[in-house]
Design a protein around this motif. Structure first.
Motif, mmCIF file in Angstrom:
data_model
loop_
_atom_site.group_PDB
_atom_site.id
_atom_site.type_symbol
_atom_site.label_atom_id
_atom_site.label_comp_id
_atom_site.label_asym_id
_atom_site.label_seq_id
_atom_site.Cartn_x
_atom_site.Cartn_y
_atom_site.Cartn_z
ATOM 1 N N ARG A 125 50.260 65.006 -22.439
ATOM 2 C CA ARG A 125 49.891 64.737 -23.830
ATOM 3 C C ARG A 125 49.198 63.384 -23.971
ATOM 4 N NH1 ARG A 125 54.562 66.159 -28.095
ATOM 5 N NH2 ARG A 125 52.769 66.297 -29.482
ATOM 6 N N MET A 126 49.495 62.479 -23.056
ATOM 7 C CA MET A 126 48.852 61.165 -23.094
ATOM 8 C C MET A 126 47.437 61.206 -22.526
ATOM 9 S SD MET A 126 51.951 58.632 -21.941
ATOM 10 C CE MET A 126 53.327 58.280 -23.033
ATOM 11 N N GLY A 127 47.054 62.352 -21.964
ATOM 12 C CA GLY A 127 45.698 62.491 -21.464
ATOM 13 C C GLY A 127 45.553 62.434 -19.963
ATOM 14 N N PHE A 128 46.675 62.374 -19.235
ATOM 15 C CA PHE A 128 46.612 62.339 -17.778
ATOM 16 C C PHE A 128 46.573 63.759 -17.204
ATOM 17 C CE2 PHE A 128 48.860 58.332 -18.797
ATOM 18 C CZ PHE A 128 47.996 57.433 -18.176
ATOM 19 N N ASN A 129 45.994 63.891 -16.021
ATOM 20 C CA ASN A 129 46.046 65.146 -15.271
ATOM 21 C C ASN A 129 47.320 65.146 -14.442
ATOM 22 O OD1 ASN A 129 43.484 66.026 -16.190
ATOM 23 N ND2 ASN A 129 42.473 64.762 -14.648
ATOM 24 N N VAL A 130 48.166 66.152 -14.643
ATOM 25 C CA VAL A 130 49.523 66.113 -14.096
ATOM 26 C C VAL A 130 49.842 67.384 -13.320
ATOM 27 C CG1 VAL A 130 51.965 65.771 -14.649
ATOM 28 C CG2 VAL A 130 50.207 64.796 -16.138
ATOM 29 N N GLY A 131 50.527 67.205 -12.180
ATOM 30 C CA GLY A 131 51.065 68.319 -11.413
ATOM 31 C C GLY A 131 52.559 68.138 -11.232
ATOM 32 N N LEU A 132 53.269 69.250 -11.058
ATOM 33 C CA LEU A 132 54.718 69.186 -10.833
ATOM 34 C C LEU A 132 55.073 70.092 -9.662
ATOM 35 C CD1 LEU A 132 57.491 69.322 -13.568
ATOM 36 C CD2 LEU A 132 57.792 70.395 -11.354
ATOM 37 N N LEU A 133 55.640 69.504 -8.626
ATOM 38 C CA LEU A 133 56.125 70.274 -7.483
ATOM 39 C C LEU A 133 57.636 70.370 -7.574
ATOM 40 C CD1 LEU A 133 55.773 71.644 -4.704
ATOM 41 C CD2 LEU A 133 55.987 69.370 -3.672
ATOM 42 N N ASP A 134 58.137 71.584 -7.755
ATOM 43 C CA ASP A 134 59.579 71.825 -7.821
ATOM 44 C C ASP A 134 60.087 71.935 -6.389
ATOM 45 O OD1 ASP A 134 62.140 72.582 -8.358
ATOM 46 O OD2 ASP A 134 61.639 74.361 -9.523
ATOM 47 N N ALA A 135 60.604 70.815 -5.860
ATOM 48 C CA ALA A 135 61.047 70.767 -4.464
ATOM 49 C C ALA A 135 62.519 71.112 -4.302
ATOM 50 C CB ALA A 135 60.776 69.373 -3.880
ATOM 51 N N ASP A 136 63.160 71.531 -5.398
ATOM 52 C CA ASP A 136 64.562 71.958 -5.306
ATOM 53 C C ASP A 136 64.572 73.410 -4.822
ATOM 54 O OD1 ASP A 136 67.244 72.315 -5.489
ATOM 55 O OD2 ASP A 136 67.439 71.577 -7.544
ATOM 56 N N ILE A 137 64.472 73.573 -3.512
ATOM 57 C CA ILE A 137 64.314 74.893 -2.904
ATOM 58 C C ILE A 137 65.451 75.845 -3.273
ATOM 59 C CG2 ILE A 137 64.330 76.105 -0.686
ATOM 60 C CD1 ILE A 137 61.682 74.833 -1.200
ATOM 61 N N TYR A 138 66.665 75.319 -3.325
ATOM 62 C CA TYR A 138 67.824 76.192 -3.520
ATOM 63 C C TYR A 138 68.184 76.392 -4.997
ATOM 64 C CZ TYR A 138 68.090 75.076 1.409
ATOM 65 O OH TYR A 138 67.777 74.887 2.730
ATOM 66 N N GLY A 139 67.587 75.604 -5.874
ATOM 67 C CA GLY A 139 67.870 75.767 -7.304
ATOM 68 C C GLY A 139 66.651 75.465 -8.148
ATOM 69 N N PRO A 140 65.555 76.211 -7.936
ATOM 70 C CA PRO A 140 64.321 75.927 -8.686
ATOM 71 C C PRO A 140 64.474 76.237 -10.171
ATOM 72 C CG PRO A 140 64.109 77.983 -7.471
ATOM 73 C CD PRO A 140 65.406 77.383 -7.045
ATOM 74 N N SER A 141 64.062 75.311 -11.016
ATOM 75 C CA SER A 141 64.219 75.518 -12.457
ATOM 76 C C SER A 141 62.927 75.354 -13.245
ATOM 77 C CB SER A 141 65.274 74.546 -13.014
ATOM 78 O OG SER A 141 64.972 73.218 -12.642
ATOM 79 N N ALA A 142 61.862 74.872 -12.612
ATOM 80 C CA ALA A 142 60.601 74.658 -13.324
ATOM 81 C C ALA A 142 60.056 75.935 -13.964
ATOM 82 C CB ALA A 142 59.569 74.031 -12.394
ATOM 83 N N SER A 169 50.939 75.348 -17.289
ATOM 84 C CA SER A 169 51.649 75.548 -18.551
ATOM 85 C C SER A 169 51.749 74.203 -19.270
ATOM 86 C CB SER A 169 53.047 76.115 -18.293
ATOM 87 O OG SER A 169 53.756 76.307 -19.496
ATOM 88 N N TYR A 170 51.391 74.187 -20.532
ATOM 89 C CA TYR A 170 51.415 72.970 -21.345
ATOM 90 C C TYR A 170 50.617 71.837 -20.691
ATOM 91 C CZ TYR A 170 55.371 75.587 -23.244
ATOM 92 O OH TYR A 170 56.183 76.574 -23.765
ATOM 93 N N GLY A 171 49.547 72.189 -20.008
ATOM 94 C CA GLY A 171 48.694 71.181 -19.393
ATOM 95 C C GLY A 171 49.202 70.645 -18.071
ATOM 96 N N VAL A 172 50.264 71.244 -17.511
ATOM 97 C CA VAL A 172 50.849 70.787 -16.247
ATOM 98 C C VAL A 172 50.655 71.863 -15.178
ATOM 99 C CG1 VAL A 172 52.954 70.040 -15.080
ATOM 100 C CG2 VAL A 172 52.578 69.425 -17.483
ATOM 101 N N LYS A 173 50.160 71.471 -14.015
ATOM 102 C CA LYS A 173 50.021 72.390 -12.885
ATOM 103 C C LYS A 173 51.341 72.422 -12.117
ATOM 104 C CE LYS A 173 45.044 71.557 -12.329
ATOM 105 N NZ LYS A 173 43.990 71.034 -11.434
ATOM 106 N N ILE A 174 51.875 73.638 -11.896
ATOM 107 C CA ILE A 174 53.231 73.764 -11.360
ATOM 108 C C ILE A 174 53.254 74.669 -10.136
ATOM 109 C CG2 ILE A 174 55.612 74.412 -11.933
ATOM 110 C CD1 ILE A 174 54.523 74.426 -14.930
ATOM 111 N N LEU A 175 54.008 74.239 -9.122
ATOM 112 C CA LEU A 175 54.346 75.113 -8.003
ATOM 113 C C LEU A 175 55.851 74.997 -7.743
ATOM 114 C CD1 LEU A 175 51.517 74.915 -5.314
ATOM 115 C CD2 LEU A 175 52.185 76.873 -6.708
ATOM 116 N N SER A 176 56.466 76.158 -7.478
ATOM 117 C CA SER A 176 57.902 76.218 -7.258
ATOM 118 C C SER A 176 58.222 77.404 -6.375
ATOM 119 C CB SER A 176 58.633 76.358 -8.602
ATOM 120 O OG SER A 176 59.996 76.693 -8.414
ATOM 121 N N ILE A 177 59.250 77.277 -5.562
ATOM 122 C CA ILE A 177 59.690 78.408 -4.746
ATOM 123 C C ILE A 177 60.152 79.553 -5.648
ATOM 124 C CG2 ILE A 177 62.115 77.784 -4.502
ATOM 125 C CD1 ILE A 177 59.778 79.094 -1.720
ATOM 126 N N GLY A 178 60.492 79.213 -6.902
ATOM 127 C CA GLY A 178 60.907 80.227 -7.855
ATOM 128 C C GLY A 178 59.832 81.252 -8.161
#
Length: 376
Positions: A125-142, A169-178
């Motif tokens: 929302r502040m205008g940054f390009n953002v990614g999120l890596l869900d590294a919680d392999i055993y409990g992915p919640s992203a 989603s919502y301007g965030v690039k996401i990868l997760s084992i989920g």
């Protein structure tokens, strides 16, 4: 009274040098001590550029000399910050990603993934390009928190190579084992298999240009953490804790992990989650269910910045469960809290990048650390 230099040095030996495992004299941090009657001059060099670390060091020296040498001593501390020489970055760098921030916690259940998700959408929302890596392999919640449980990353061609396209989603690039398992499927992998999966999501993904890649680490200090820090040069780490003593004990270990000489990842600060409970019907009331200001006090003790506090509010849980992070709400105390925390993290990153060299991806040789800029 004439103060003896030997007494001053002996007193300074009782002060631990941050992250060194040695005292200020033994570590070489104190470079010179001079005495003139009741006056004492201490020259000291530290590696931490934060204002909090400087102040903590100065206060400790003053207090120790007054308590152990002479109460009325006139003490002057000449403090110098000296960053280590800029090393060559090891490991694999990811082109296009400017800053990689690891979000960690010493134990589970402190709301680390919730904090990470809300930081990500606030940065976006502040205008940054953002990614999120869900590294919680055993409990992915992203996938749940961003309402993308049923999405599957597509394979795309990038410069002749097949890459995973993160879900957005919502301007965030996401990868997760989920994204690659069924909702009721348990991930039963040994460490090497989990590390391999993480490497694929890191290096075989088309992240594009990112100002920030947030990595939601699993709880604790273990194999996944080492794998991440071996694979990537982490810009800095944020540690999440509740004010409860049990959580603080583990958060302290989390900070210590990043500060170990063999790892040496700058700790940007500590976030206190569930700082107090505010009932919806009594919005001005605060109930300190898990203790008061525990994480704030821990940050002072460890000499790392305190990033901010988040209340225990029902709407945060509800927002996460329906897949719309609470920070997306408009003009609420929660939004303000996450914005303040995010601005503090951005400021710490800016300060860290000005003062310190790039972090190295670690090499394991034994078994045995602003006002937001709107780019739009």
């Amino acid at each position: 009274m004439k103060i003896d230099k030997k007494d001053v040095i002996k007193a300074l030996e009782s002060i631990s040098a941050p992250g060194e495992g040695k005292n200020m004299i033994e570590s070489g941090a104190v470079t010179n001590v001079m005495t003139f009657g009741d006056e004492v001059v201490v020259d000291i060099t530290i590696n931490n550029p934060s204002l909090q670390a400087k102040k903590k060091t100065e206060v400790e020296i003053l207090k120790t000399i007054h308590d152990k040498v002479y109460q009325k001593a006139k003490v002057k501390v000449n403090l110098k910050v000296e960053a280590p020489e800029k090393p060559q970055i090891k490991g694999k760098n990811i082109p296009g990603i400017k800053n990689i921030i690891a979000v960690a916690s010493g134990k589970g259940g402190v709301g680390k993934s919730t904090v990470t998700s809300n930081l990500a959408v606030t940065l976006s929302r502040m205008g940054f390009n953002v990614g999120l890596l869900d590294a919680d392999i055993y409990g992915p919640s992203a996938p749940i928190m961003f309402d993308v449980e049923n999405e599957k990353p597509l394979a795309i061609n990038v410069d002749g190579k097949s890459k995973m396209k993160p879900i957005e989603s919502y301007g965030v690039k996401i990868l997760s084992i989920g994204f690659f398992t069924q909702p009721n499927q348990a991930v039963i992998w040994r460490g090497p298999m989990a590390s391999k999966a993480l490497n694929q999501m890191i290096f075989d993904a088309a992240w594009g240009e990112l100002d920030f890649l947030l990595i939601d680490l699993p709880p604790g200090t273990g194999d996944i953490h080492l794998s991440i820090m071996q694979a990537l040069p982490i810009t800095g780490a944020v540690v999440v804790s509740t004010p409860q003593n049990v959580a603080l004990a583990d958060a302290k270990k989390g900070v210590a992990m990043f500060q170990q000489e063999s790892i040496n990842v700058p700790v940007l600060g500590i976030v206190e989650n569930m700082a107090y409970f505010t009932p919806e019907e009594l919005p001005d009331n605060k109930y300190y269910i898990f203790g008061k200001e525990g994480a704030q006090n821990l940050s002072k003790d460890l000499g790392v910045p305190f990033i901010g506090e988040i209340p225990l509010v029902q709407s945060i849980r509800e927002a996460g469960d329906v897949g719309r992070p609470a920070a997306l709400q408009d003009n609420t105390p929660l939004t303000d809290a996450f914005e303040d925390i995010t601005k503090n993290i951005v400021q710490e990153v800016v300060s860290r990048n000005k003062s310190l060299p790039p972090t190295e991806a670690i090499k394991i040789t034994t078994m045995a650390g602003c006002s937001a800029v709107n780019k739009k």
